[in-house]
Write a protein that holds these residues in place. Structure first.
Motif, PDB file in Angstrom:
ATOM      1  N   HIS A 388      19.299  54.207 -74.831  1.00  0.00           N
ATOM      2  CA  HIS A 388      20.305  53.953 -75.908  1.00  0.00           C
ATOM      3  C   HIS A 388      21.661  54.716 -75.989  1.00  0.00           C
ATOM      4  O   HIS A 388      22.671  54.743 -75.962  1.00  0.00           O
ATOM      5  N   THR A 389      21.210  55.679 -75.425  1.00  0.00           N
ATOM      6  CA  THR A 389      22.401  56.725 -75.155  1.00  0.00           C
ATOM      7  C   THR A 389      22.035  57.752 -74.039  1.00  0.00           C
ATOM      8  O   THR A 389      21.621  56.695 -73.393  1.00  0.00           O
ATOM      9  N   THR A 390      23.915  58.364 -73.724  1.00  0.00           N
ATOM     10  CA  THR A 390      23.671  59.113 -72.851  1.00  0.00           C
ATOM     11  C   THR A 390      23.340  60.620 -72.511  1.00  0.00           C
ATOM     12  O   THR A 390      23.915  61.596 -72.200  1.00  0.00           O
ATOM     13  N   ALA A 391      22.799  60.313 -74.258  1.00  0.00           N
ATOM     14  CA  ALA A 391      22.385  62.646 -73.907  1.00  0.00           C
ATOM     15  C   ALA A 391      21.704  62.610 -73.058  1.00  0.00           C
ATOM     16  O   ALA A 391      21.725  64.391 -73.485  1.00  0.00           O
ATOM     17  N   PHE A 392      20.273  62.417 -72.876  1.00  0.00           N
ATOM     18  CA  PHE A 392      20.085  63.275 -71.558  1.00  0.00           C
ATOM     19  C   PHE A 392      20.371  62.618 -70.201  1.00  0.00           C
ATOM     20  O   PHE A 392      19.116  63.062 -69.506  1.00  0.00           O
TER      21      PHE A 392
END
Length: 501
Positions: A388-392
Motif C-alpha cells: 500500500h505504500t512505497t516506504a520499503f
C-alpha cells in the motif's frame, strides 16, 4: 520417635535423624526438605558421604547421539524450502506436474504423519524401551525417503512425505524422553535443548544442500543417508535407567546409570530417588493418575505451550521461507536468505543450550514470546507497506531483520523449551501417553498452519496472516506469565509435588 537415615535430594547429602514419624525435617532456611527415605547399609552411607562428581561427558555424548534423529527430522522439515515457490524446482527435477494445492499437501503431509506417530511411539517406548523405539524408526524413515527418491507421481510424494513424517514425529517424543531420563537435574535443560538444536541443524542442512546441489532428487538421497548415520552411532548408547526400573530390572538400571555417571560416582542415592518416584505413582491406574491435580496442570501447560509454539507461525516461516523472500523482493537471493535464516536458528539454539539451566525456562519463554509478538507485528507492517505504500521499496531486504530476530528468540525459548518441559511436568506413569498426546496436538497445529498458510495469504494477504500470528503470541505471553512454572534445577519429584500444590 524413630532414628533413620534420610537423603536430601536437593543438596545431595545424607544424614542420620531422630524424628517423630509425623514431623517433617526442616532445612537451615526453615523450608521443608524434600526427603526420600533410603534403606541403605552403613557402608553405603559412608560412601555417599564422599560422593564424587558424576562424569557429564557420557551424558552429553548420549544426548547428541539420541538427537541425531532430530537432525534427520529437521531435514524432512527443511526439504520443502529448496523445492521452490509452489514446488517449481521439484516439478522440474522430477518432470512431474504439481499444482499449488498439491504442493501444499506435499509440504504439510509430513506434519500430519508426525502427528499420527506421536501417541503410538509413547506406547512403543514404554513397551520395548526408548533406545529400541528410536532405532526401529530408521525403517520407516528409509522407506519414506526411497518413495520420494523414486517418485514418478504426486501420490508417491504424498506417501513418502507422510512416512518420513511418521519417523520425524517419533523422535519429537522419544528423543526428549531419553535425554530427560539420562541427565542429572543440573544439566537436564542443556540436554533437553539438544533436540531443538539438532532439528535446526537438519533444517539448515536441507537449505544449504538445496542451494548447492539445485537438484531435489539428489537432496532426497542425502536426506535418506542421515537416519542410517544416526542408527550407526546411537546403536552403541545405553538404554535409560528409568526404563529398566519401570521393567523391574534393577541390575540393568544400575549398570546403565554407571555408564552415564562413571565408575567413581556412587549411584545408589540417585537410583533410589528414581525407584521411589516410580513407587509413589505405581499404586494407582493410569486413569486415576491423569485425574490428579499435577496431571491436570501438566496438560494445561503442555497443550498451551504447544499451541502458542505453532500458532506463532514458525513452521510457515520454515517451510515457505524461500517463498517469503521471493515475495519480499530480489535484493537477496531466496536461497541465500534461507541459509542466513537457518544459520541464525542454529547459532541461537546453541546459545540457548548454554543459558537455559542458568536463566531458567520461564524467563526465556517470556522473553521469547514477547519478542515474537513484536516481530510478527512488524512483519505484518512491512508487508502492508509493500502493498500500500512505497516506504520499503528501496529496502526490500528489511524482512530479513524481523524474520531473523523472530527465529533467534524462538530458537532460544519457545522452540526447545516446550519439548524440554514435556518429560519434566508429567509423572512417570503418565509421561509417555501425556507427552505423546501433547506432541500430537503440536503436529496437528503445525499441519493446520502449514496447510492453510497459502489460503490465509489469499484471504487476508501476507500482512494479515502475520498479524494473526502476532495476536496468538500476545495471548501466549499472558499464558506463560500466569500459568507456566519454573522447573530449572528441580528434580522431577519436586516438580510433581509443586504441581500438586
Amino acid at each position: 520417635m524413630t532414628t533413620e537415615f534420610v537423603w536430601d535430594a536437593d543438596n545431595n547429602t545424607a544424614a542420620m535423624s531422630t524424628t517423630d514419624e509425623r514431623t517433617p525435617l526442616l532445612s537451615a532456611s526453615g523450608q521443608i526438605m524434600s526427603i526420600e527415605k533410603i534403606g541403605i547399609s552403613q557402608q553405603t552411607l559412608v560412601s555417599t558421604d564422599g560422593l564424587g562428581q558424576a562424569k557429564r561427558l557420557p551424558q552429553y555424548l548420549a544426548g547428541i547421539a539420541a538427537t541425531l534423529g532430530a537432525l534427520a527430522a529437521g531435514m524432512v522439515l527443511g526439504w520443502t524450502s529448496p523445492a521452490g515457490e509452489n514446488g517449481v524446482n521439484l516439478a522440474k527435477n522430477y518432470d512431474i506436474k504439481i499444482s499449488t494445492i498439491e504442493f501444499s499437501w506435499i509440504g504439510s503431509l509430513a506434519t500430519l504423519g508426525a502427528g499420527a506417530m506421536c501417541i503410538p511411539i509413547g506406547i512403543i517406548a514404554d513397551l520395548i524401551g526408548r533406545k529400541t523405539a528410536m532405532l526401529i524408526m530408521v525403517v520407516p524413515f528409509t522407506i519414506g525417503w526411497l518413495l520420494i527418491i523414486f517418485s514418478n507421481s504426486v501420490l508417491m510424494f504424498y506417501f513418502g512425505r507422510f512416512i518420513t513424517g511418521l519417523s520425524g514425529g517419533a523422535f519429537c517424543v522419544a528423543a526428549p524422553l531419553y535425554t530427560a531420563e539420562i541427565a542429572e537435574s543440573e544439566i537436564r535443560g542443556t540436554l533437553g535443548s539438544y533436540f531443538q538444536l539438532m532439528l535446526t541443524v537438519g533444517i539448515l542442512a536441507s537449505y544449504v544442500f538445496g542451494a548447492i546441489i539445485d537438484n531435489m532428487r539428489t537432496l532426497s538421497i542425502i536426506c535418506a543417508v542421515m537416519p542410517l548415520i544416526f542408527f550407526g552411532i546411537f546403536f552403541f548408547m545405553p538404554e535409560t535407567p528409568v526404563y529398566y526400573l519401570k521393567k523391574g530390572n534393577e541390575e540393568a538400571a544400575r549398570k546403565s546409570l554407571i555408564k552415564f555417571r562413571g565408575d567413581e560416582y556412587n549411584i545408589e542415592a540417585e537410583l533410589q530417588a528414581h525407584r521411589e518416584a516410580l513407587e509413589e505413582t505405581s499404586g494407582g491406574s493410569f486413569f486415576d493418575s491423569i485425574k490428579s491435580r499435577a496431571a491436570k496442570k501438566g496438560f494445561i501447560i503442555a497443550y498451551g505451550l504447544m499451541l502458542f509454539q505453532q500458532m506463532s507461525g514458525v513452521n510457515s516461516i520454515i517451510f515457505y521461507s524461500s517463498d517469503i523472500f521471493s515475495e519480499a523482493g530480489d535484493a537477496i537471493s531466496p536461497n541465500i536468505a534461507t541459509i542466513i535464516v537457518g544459520t541464525v536458528q542454529v547459532v541461537s539454539v546453541f546459545f540457548g543450550t548454554l543459558v537455559v539451566d542458568k536463566l531458567g525456562r520461564r524467563l526465556l519463554l517470556l522473553i521469547s514470546i514477547t519478542v515474537m509478538f513484536l516481530m510478527t507485528l512488524l512483519l505484518g507492517v512491512y508487508f502492508y507497506c509493500l502493498d500500500h505504500t512505497t516506504a520499503f521499496n528501496n529496502i526490500t531486504w528489511f524482512a530479513l531483520i524481523p524474520l531473523c530476530t523472530f527465529l533467534i528468540v524462538f530458537s532460544v525459548g519457545f522452540g526447545p523449551i516446550p519439548w524440554m518441559m514435556m518429560p519434566e511436568i508429567f509423572a512417570p506413569e503418565v509421561k509417555g501417553i501425556a507427552g505423546s498426546s501433547a506432541c500430537l496436538f503440536n503436529w496437528l497445529m503445525a499441519f493446520i498452519v502449514t496447510k492453510f498458510y497459502s489460503d490465509m495469504k489469499e484471504a487476508v494477504q501476507s500482512y494479515g496472516t502475520f498479524w494473526i500470528f502476532s495476536l496468538f503470541s500476545a495471548v501466549g505471553t499472558l499464558f506463560v506469565y500466569f500459568l507456566v512454572p519454573e522447573t530449572k534445577g528441580k528434580t522431577l519429584d519436586q516438580i510433581q509435588r509443586e504441581l500438586n500444590g
